[in-house]
Design a protein around this motif. Structure first.
Motif, PDB file in Angstrom:
ATOM      1  N   UNK A  56       0.805  -1.216   0.000  1.00  0.00           N
ATOM      2  CA  UNK A  56       0.000   0.000   0.000  1.00  0.00           C
ATOM      3  C   UNK A  56       0.839   1.268   0.000  1.00  0.00           C
ATOM      4  N   UNK A  57       2.136   1.125   0.085  1.00  0.00           N
ATOM      5  CA  UNK A  57       3.028   2.284  -0.027  1.00  0.00           C
ATOM      6  C   UNK A  57       4.070   1.998  -1.095  1.00  0.00           C
ATOM      7  N   UNK A  58       4.179   2.900  -2.034  1.00  0.00           N
ATOM      8  CA  UNK A  58       5.145   2.753  -3.122  1.00  0.00           C
ATOM      9  C   UNK A  58       5.954   4.029  -3.270  1.00  0.00           C
ATOM     10  N   UNK A  59       7.153   3.874  -3.758  1.00  0.00           N
ATOM     11  CA  UNK A  59       8.073   4.985  -3.881  1.00  0.00           C
ATOM     12  C   UNK A  59       8.801   4.852  -5.215  1.00  0.00           C
ATOM     13  N   UNK A  60       9.102   6.003  -5.816  1.00  0.00           N
ATOM     14  CA  UNK A  60       9.716   5.993  -7.136  1.00  0.00           C
ATOM     15  C   UNK A  60      10.835   7.012  -7.239  1.00  0.00           C
ATOM     16  N   UNK A  61      11.820   6.688  -8.038  1.00  0.00           N
ATOM     17  CA  UNK A  61      12.866   7.652  -8.361  1.00  0.00           C
ATOM     18  C   UNK A  61      12.263   8.774  -9.198  1.00  0.00           C
ATOM     19  N   UNK A  62      12.873   9.937  -9.101  1.00  0.00           N
ATOM     20  CA  UNK A  62      12.347  11.095  -9.820  1.00  0.00           C
ATOM     21  C   UNK A  62      12.259  10.857 -11.323  1.00  0.00           C
ATOM     22  N   UNK A  63      13.195  10.117 -11.873  1.00  0.00           N
ATOM     23  CA  UNK A  63      13.209   9.945 -13.330  1.00  0.00           C
ATOM     24  C   UNK A  63      12.038   9.094 -13.822  1.00  0.00           C
ATOM     25  N   UNK A  64      11.354   8.406 -12.898  1.00  0.00           N
ATOM     26  CA  UNK A  64      10.203   7.600 -13.305  1.00  0.00           C
ATOM     27  C   UNK A  64       9.071   8.500 -13.799  1.00  0.00           C
ATOM     28  N   UNK A  65       8.840   9.602 -13.113  1.00  0.00           N
ATOM     29  CA  UNK A  65       7.879  10.627 -13.538  1.00  0.00           C
ATOM     30  C   UNK A  65       6.514  10.057 -13.908  1.00  0.00           C
ATOM     31  N   UNK A  66       6.009   9.137 -13.106  1.00  0.00           N
ATOM     32  CA  UNK A  66       4.678   8.596 -13.318  1.00  0.00           C
ATOM     33  C   UNK A  66       4.578   7.542 -14.407  1.00  0.00           C
ATOM     34  N   UNK A  67       5.701   7.124 -14.959  1.00  0.00           N
ATOM     35  CA  UNK A  67       5.662   6.164 -16.063  1.00  0.00           C
ATOM     36  C   UNK A  67       5.658   4.716 -15.608  1.00  0.00           C
ATOM     37  N   UNK A  68       6.185   4.457 -14.438  1.00  0.00           N
ATOM     38  CA  UNK A  68       6.321   3.078 -13.945  1.00  0.00           C
ATOM     39  C   UNK A  68       5.380   2.862 -12.767  1.00  0.00           C
ATOM     40  N   UNK A  69       4.930   1.613 -12.621  1.00  0.00           N
ATOM     41  CA  UNK A  69       4.082   1.254 -11.483  1.00  0.00           C
ATOM     42  C   UNK A  69       4.566  -0.063 -10.892  1.00  0.00           C
ATOM     43  N   UNK A  70       4.879  -0.033  -9.609  1.00  0.00           N
ATOM     44  CA  UNK A  70       5.305  -1.242  -8.910  1.00  0.00           C
ATOM     45  C   UNK A  70       4.102  -1.835  -8.187  1.00  0.00           C
ATOM     46  N   UNK A  71       4.034  -3.159  -8.159  1.00  0.00           N
ATOM     47  CA  UNK A  71       2.955  -3.843  -7.454  1.00  0.00           C
ATOM     48  C   UNK A  71       3.453  -5.210  -6.999  1.00  0.00           C
ATOM     49  N   UNK A  72       2.667  -5.845  -6.165  1.00  0.00           N
ATOM     50  CA  UNK A  72       3.046  -7.165  -5.665  1.00  0.00           C
ATOM     51  C   UNK A  72       1.803  -7.995  -5.397  1.00  0.00           C
ATOM     52  N   UNK A  73       1.994  -9.298  -5.417  1.00  0.00           N
ATOM     53  CA  UNK A  73       0.937 -10.250  -5.091  1.00  0.00           C
ATOM     54  C   UNK A  73       1.490 -11.153  -3.993  1.00  0.00           C
TER      55      UNK A  73
END
Length: 116
Positions: A56-73
């Motif tokens: 429920x908490x995700x973090x991204x490097x600045x260069x991702x700029x909303x392009x990548x999405x991390x998830x898990x099962x």
């Protein structure tokens, strides 16, 4: 034995998408945070994204700029990274890492190449 196996990489045109997967085994998957990191040729390993144990908490490097999405099962012991709007600068080997992206266990990586 901790095992992390990445897959899903490939060659994609600029603007394209890929979904990376990381299959985990040998430990209690839900008890750990995970990260994605990448390494381009001739460059240092760099952090891409982190997801907490519950997802429920995700973090991204600045260069991702909303392009990548991390998830898990946590039921399937799987980690994912959706890559959209890829550019040539995203070309790298992508690794999933348990706990610390710098010092944690990593898989063998999956290659992402963005080229026209």
């Amino acid at each position: 034995e901790v095992q992390l196996v990445e897959s899903g990489g490939g060659v994609v045109q600029p603007g394209g998408s890929l979904r990376l997967s990381c299959a985990a085994s040998g430990f209690t998957f839900s008890g750990h945070s995970f990260s994605w990191a990448r390494q381009a040729p001739g460059k240092a390993l760099e952090w891409v994204s982190t997801i907490n144990r519950g997802g429920d908490n995700t973090y991204y490097a600045d260069f991702v700029k909303g392009r990548f999405t991390v998830s898990r099962d946590n039921l399937e012991n799987m980690l994912y990274l959706q890559l959209n709007s890829l550019t040539s600068e995203d070309t790298a080997m992508y690794y999933c890492a348990k706990d610390s992206w710098k010092n944690g266990a990593r898989g063998q990586g999956t290659q992402v190449t963005v080229s026209s």
